[in-house]
Every structure is written in C-alpha cells, then in structure tokens.
Motif scaffolding. Structure first.
Motif, PDB file in Angstrom:
ATOM      1  N   SER A   1      24.720  73.603 -57.631  1.00  0.00           N
ATOM      2  CA  SER A   1      23.210  74.197 -56.779  1.00  0.00           C
ATOM      3  C   SER A   1      22.104  73.046 -56.687  1.00  0.00           C
ATOM      4  CB  SER A   1      22.499  75.405 -57.192  1.00  0.00           C
ATOM      5  OG  SER A   1      23.674  76.486 -57.543  1.00  0.00           O
ATOM      6  N   TYR A   2      22.049  72.253 -57.692  1.00  0.00           N
ATOM      7  CA  TYR A   2      20.909  71.239 -57.649  1.00  0.00           C
ATOM      8  C   TYR A   2      21.525  70.154 -56.541  1.00  0.00           C
ATOM      9  CZ  TYR A   2      18.298  67.246 -58.851  1.00  0.00           C
ATOM     10  OH  TYR A   2      17.414  66.192 -59.103  1.00  0.00           O
TER      11      TYR A   2
ATOM     12  N   ALA B   1      21.302  69.918 -48.451  1.00  0.00           N
ATOM     13  CA  ALA B   1      20.574  70.816 -47.518  1.00  0.00           C
ATOM     14  C   ALA B   1      19.343  70.362 -47.078  1.00  0.00           C
ATOM     15  CB  ALA B   1      20.715  72.095 -48.097  1.00  0.00           C
ATOM     16  N   CYS B   2      18.639  69.673 -48.185  1.00  0.00           N
ATOM     17  CA  CYS B   2      17.651  68.972 -47.484  1.00  0.00           C
ATOM     18  C   CYS B   2      17.576  67.797 -46.662  1.00  0.00           C
ATOM     19  CB  CYS B   2      16.345  68.568 -48.863  1.00  0.00           C
ATOM     20  SG  CYS B   2      15.016  67.909 -48.450  1.00  0.00           S
TER      21      CYS B   2
ATOM     22  N   TYR C   1      14.833  69.796 -59.890  1.00  0.00           N
ATOM     23  CA  TYR C   1      14.570  68.477 -60.452  1.00  0.00           C
ATOM     24  C   TYR C   1      13.687  68.702 -61.817  1.00  0.00           C
ATOM     25  CZ  TYR C   1      12.807  63.778 -61.161  1.00  0.00           C
ATOM     26  OH  TYR C   1      12.472  62.615 -61.567  1.00  0.00           O
ATOM     27  N   ASN C   2      12.768  69.639 -61.709  1.00  0.00           N
ATOM     28  CA  ASN C   2      12.185  69.737 -62.836  1.00  0.00           C
ATOM     29  C   ASN C   2      12.766  70.170 -64.307  1.00  0.00           C
ATOM     30  OD1 ASN C   2       9.510  68.915 -61.722  1.00  0.00           O
ATOM     31  ND2 ASN C   2       8.791  70.974 -61.310  1.00  0.00           N
TER      32      ASN C   2
ATOM     33  N   THR D   1      25.882  73.895 -67.112  1.00  0.00           N
ATOM     34  CA  THR D   1      26.967  74.796 -66.392  1.00  0.00           C
ATOM     35  C   THR D   1      27.186  74.093 -64.928  1.00  0.00           C
ATOM     36  OG1 THR D   1      24.930  75.993 -65.449  1.00  0.00           O
ATOM     37  CG2 THR D   1      25.809  76.806 -67.446  1.00  0.00           C
ATOM     38  N   SER D   2      28.257  74.521 -64.360  1.00  0.00           N
ATOM     39  CA  SER D   2      28.758  74.104 -63.274  1.00  0.00           C
ATOM     40  C   SER D   2      27.782  74.803 -62.150  1.00  0.00           C
ATOM     41  CB  SER D   2      30.158  74.467 -62.998  1.00  0.00           C
ATOM     42  OG  SER D   2      30.512  75.868 -62.858  1.00  0.00           O
TER      43      SER D   2
END
Length: 267
Positions: free
Chosen positions: A200-201, A207-208, A144-145, A194-195
């Motif tokens: 991943s984000y 996942a969280c 997020y940062n 990028t994908s």
C-alpha cells in the motif's frame, strides 16, 4: 515505390506528435493513479480492520467513503480515456499538416468555439487534478510517518520500544473511541513488516506520481489547445482576407472587361 514513400511521409507529417505525447502521458498517469490507488485503498482498509479498529461500527463510515472513492476512480478512468481520445482527434484536425494535406481545409465559427471550449474545460480539469495530486500526497505522508517510526524503533538503542507508538486517530481517519486506535512496539513492527503495508505504501507513492503525470499532461494539452485555437483564428482571418481579395480581383476584372467592351464599341 517513390509515390508510396511520399505518401507515407505526408501521413507521418499529419500526426500531431505533441498531442500524441500528451495523450500517452495522460493515459499513463490516470492508469497509474486509478489502478494503484484502488489497490492501495483496499490494503488500507485491511490494515485498519486488522490492527487499528477491530470493531466494525467504528470504521463503517471510512469503509463507505473508501468504497465510494473506488467507484469514483472507475468514473475517472472512463472519462479520461474518452477525453484523451477526443483531444487527440482534435489535435489531428487542427494540426497545420492537415491543412497541407487538404487544400480545402477551412475553419468555422463552430470549430473555433469547440476549440475554445476544450481550452476552458482542460484548464478546469488541470486545476482539479492539482487538488487530486495534493490529496494523493496525504496517504503517502501518513504511511511515511509510520514507516519512519518503525525505522526509528529498529535503530533505537532504547530497550523499551513499547513506548514508541503510532496513533492513527489523531489524523481523523477513525474516531477517537475506536479500539485499539494505536499500535506500539512489537505490534507496530509487525504492521510495518506485513505485505499489505509495504504494498500500500509504495502503491500510494506510484498513485501520487501518476496524479503528477496527469497534471503535466493536462498542462501540455492546455498549451497545445491554446496554440490550435490561435491557429484556427489566424486561419479564419486568412480565409476571410483571401475571400475579400478574390472578390476585389473579380470586380476589377469585370470593370476592366467592361471598359474594353465600351472602348471597342466606340471604335
């Protein structure tokens, strides 16, 4: 036809719906955490190797740790699949509807000990998953940062965006001697586009959320197991009371019959 309908109603009444809901929630949460976490970790390694640490020896330890975490994810998924089935089976055998279906249903000391063990183990797992939930929020915070920095750079009126940087070395992910270790300006913008970064984000977020759902499921399981344990304890006390009552009634009947026999012999 009516008999089949009544049988179906009894069978549906024997389903522990609370345990079933908790099991589905637990399976869903663990599946989201393990599946999304595994793919997100792979994407994270790709981003680090491509943009932040181009020397393999600089991030060799991090790669080993991520691979170890992926193996741990396999173990977590297998364990909770088995544990969820066991808790669901325990719910089936301790629900009050089962007592109605089986009139000879009785509890034992072993059964109560097993229920108590499940309460303790579920409590420990719940505390552990609270830690997992907190840990899974860390990569969400880091991504997020980076995403907010890219958003700031896009909306910035400053022409020199090369001064806007993200240095992942300050998070302790890679050592300070890793090269380049940071991304600035257009390079940072390319990373955010990028994908791997986008996927991943969002996978880390899911996942969280899966870890949070697992915590809720374990709390739900803990309440169910506590109620089942109390039910088994009350059922055991009720059976003991009924046994004592039946024994006293038999003794009273024996005394009454002997008294009648004695009275008849005298007369």
């Amino acid at each position: 036809m009516l008999c089949c309908f009544e049988c179906c109603i009894k069978c549906l009444g024997g389903v522990p719906y609370a345990s079933l809901v908790a099991t589905i929630l637990c399976f869903s949460g663990v599946a989201l955490f393990c599946g999304c976490g595994h793919v997100a970790l792979t994407g994270t390694v790709t981003i680090l190797e491509s943009h932040f640490s181009k020397v393999t020896s600089d991030h060799a330890m991090l790669t080993d740790v991520i691979q170890l975490m992926q193996y741990v994810i396999y173990g977590i998924a297998s364990f909770f699949f088995l544990y969820g089935i066991i808790l669901l089976a325990e719910g089936f055998y301790t629900t009050s509807a089962v007592k109605e279906l089986h009139s000879e249903f009785k509890t034992t000391i072993c059964g109560r000990c097993i229920s108590g063990m499940f309460v303790f183990l579920t409590y420990i797992l719940g505390v552990a998953w609270l830690g997992v939930f907190g840990f899974s929020a860390v990569p969400v915070f880091l991504f997020y940062n980076m995403w907010s920095t890219c958003a700031t750079m896009r909306s910035s009126t400053i022409n020199d965006t090369e001064s806007i940087c993200v240095d992942v070395r300050q998070y302790g992910i890679i050592p300070w001697n890793a090269t380049p270790g940071k991304a600035c300006g257009s390079v940072l913008g390319d990373i955010c586009n990028t994908s791997e970064f986008y996927l991943s984000y969002h996978l880390y977020i899911v996942a969280c959320a899966g870890a949070g759902a697992t915590v809720i499921a374990l709390i739900h399981f803990l309440m169910i197991l506590s109620a089942n344990w109390a039910y088994l304890k009350d059922a055991s006390q009720m059976h003991a009371y009924q046994d004592i009552k039946m024994k006293e009634e038999r003794e009273l009947q024996d005394i009454t019959s002997r008294s009648k026999d004695c009275l008849n012999s005298y007369t």
